[in-house]
Design an enzyme around this catalytic site. Structure first.
Site, PDB file in Angstrom:
ATOM      1  N   HIS A  41      -4.461  -4.343  -2.140  1.00 10.70           N
ATOM      2  CA  HIS A  41      -4.739  -3.894  -0.814  1.00 10.70           C
ATOM      3  C   HIS A  41      -5.120  -2.199  -0.827  1.00 10.70           C
ATOM      4  CE1 HIS A  41      -2.778  -7.865   0.513  1.00 10.70           C
ATOM      5  NE2 HIS A  41      -4.198  -8.023   0.189  1.00 10.70           N
TER       6      HIS A  41
ATOM      7  N   ASN B 280      12.335 -14.706  -2.652  1.00 12.13           N
ATOM      8  CA  ASN B 280      12.083 -14.540  -1.388  1.00 12.13           C
ATOM      9  C   ASN B 280      12.984 -14.905  -0.450  1.00 12.13           C
ATOM     10  OD1 ASN B 280       9.671 -13.057   0.235  1.00 12.13           O
ATOM     11  ND2 ASN B 280       9.795 -15.444   1.161  1.00 12.13           N
TER      12      ASN B 280
ATOM     13  N   SER C 220       7.151 -11.944  -0.982  1.00  9.65           N
ATOM     14  CA  SER C 220       5.902 -12.298  -0.525  1.00  9.65           C
ATOM     15  C   SER C 220       5.987 -13.443   0.095  1.00  9.65           C
ATOM     16  CB  SER C 220       4.936 -12.277  -1.620  1.00  9.65           C
ATOM     17  OG  SER C 220       3.786 -12.694  -0.973  1.00  9.65           O
ATOM     18  N   SER C 221       5.497 -13.693   1.416  1.00 12.66           N
ATOM     19  CA  SER C 221       5.475 -15.153   2.026  1.00 12.66           C
ATOM     20  C   SER C 221       4.532 -15.839   1.497  1.00 12.66           C
ATOM     21  CB  SER C 221       5.267 -14.563   3.538  1.00 12.66           C
ATOM     22  OG  SER C 221       3.588 -14.230   3.554  1.00 12.66           O
TER      23      SER C 221
ATOM     24  N   CYS D 146     -19.613  10.584   3.739  1.00 13.59           N
ATOM     25  CA  CYS D 146     -19.834  11.245   2.418  1.00 13.59           C
ATOM     26  C   CYS D 146     -19.153  10.696   1.178  1.00 13.59           C
ATOM     27  CB  CYS D 146     -20.142  12.680   2.326  1.00 13.59           C
ATOM     28  SG  CYS D 146     -18.462  13.305   2.467  1.00 13.59           S
TER      29      CYS D 146
ATOM     30  N   ILE E  72       0.890  -1.299   0.102  1.00 15.82           N
ATOM     31  CA  ILE E  72       0.000   0.126  -0.130  1.00 15.82           C
ATOM     32  C   ILE E  72       0.846   1.261  -0.100  1.00 15.82           C
ATOM     33  CG2 ILE E  72      -1.901  -1.067   1.112  1.00 15.82           C
ATOM     34  CD1 ILE E  72      -0.954   0.184   3.771  1.00 15.82           C
TER      35      ILE E  72
END
Ligand code: NAD
Length: 246
Positions: free
Chosen positions: A116, A212, A187-188, A127, A100
């Protein structure tokens, strides 16, 4: 390091994509979640859940504003730049990220799908008005927490919290169906449904390359596993590609 073989596979692919996780941003000073120095070894994942946000928005923002400030200070590292370079060279068609932090775009990647969401934006839960997160941090700095919209609604980050559905998963899966190679980077591969992306590529007879530091549950079905730092492996691939294309 096996980066010559990865380079060969990449150059013989026709639609290669990248799937990235928090491990691509650790060299930018952003801790991952589940690695040895991961965020969830210090804090409870509950702090990033929709349930906690709704129950205790001030407590949520006490934690989240700290994270946001850390992410804003971060700059892309060699791995983000290398991936952007591979896209420019036409070798990577899309980057599907679980992150993110917005560092792929900052490094120059164009076709980025953020599963994500992004912490760079927030919105009002009443709103729907959109806010730049830096503006929201200024509201908090004025002592207003949880931050409020001009309509009185509580503002939240435009990220997927635990307990909420992932954004853009169908678009990402469609891309994965078309891909003949996926580079899984930092990434796991434990977070569902994001971890379907590399599995879908593999099930459609594409190649799966995992870069990884730690083992992942998909190592046994991968074509190549490189257990090394992504900020070293990706620049090595770019260097090899450039040598080959002259
Ligand atoms: P994860 O923490 O589960 O796994 C990260 C993996 O990267 C670990 O296995 C670790 O060993 C590896 N790693 C760490 N530094 C590395 C490096 N320099 N080179 C190679 N490998 C390295 O993260 P994930 O798989 O992305 O899990 C998904 C969740 O993490 C998502 O919910 C995502 O939103 C979140 N997350 C994102 C950020 C961010 O935006 N940068 C930061 C933390 C967590």
């Amino acid at each position: 390091m096996d980066c010559e073989r990865v380079t060969e596979l990449l150059m013989s692919s026709t639609y290669a994509i990248a799937f990235t996780g928090a491990g691509i941003s650790t060299a930018s000073g952003i801790p991952d979640f589940r690695g040895p120095n991961g965020l969830w070894r210090k804090y409870s994942p509950e702090l990033a859940s929709i349930e906690y946000f709704e129950r205790n928005p001030k407590g949520f923002w006490d934690f989240y504003s700290l994270r946001m400030r850390g992410l804003f200070e971060a700059e892309p590292n060699k791995a983000h730049y290398a991936l952007a370079e591979l896209e420019k060279l036409g070798l990577i068609k899309a980057v599907i990220t679980q992150n993110i932090d917005g560092l792929h775009q900052k490094a120059g990647s164009k076709n980025v799908i953020e599963l994500h969401g992004t912490m760079r934006r927030c919105y009002c839960t009443n709103c729907g008005k959109s806010y730049d997160s830096k503006e929201v941090l200024k509201i908090i700095d004025q002592g207003i927490s949880p931050p409020k919209c001009s309509c009185g609604g509580i503002i939240r980050p435009d990220v997927v919290l635990f307990g909420e559905p992932v954004k853009g998963i169908y678009e990402a899966l469609n891309i994965a169906y078309d891909a003949d190679l996926v580079l899984s980077i930092g990434s796991s591969l434990t977070v569902y449904p994001a971890n379907l992306i590399p599995q879908v590529v593999k099930e459609h007879r594409g190649k799966l390359i995992i870069i990884n530091m730690e083992e992942t549950p998909l190592d046994e079905i991968a074509d190549i596993v490189i257990r090394d730092r992504v900020e070293e492996v990706l620049p090595c691939i770019v260097e090899n590609v450039k040598k080959l294309i002259g």
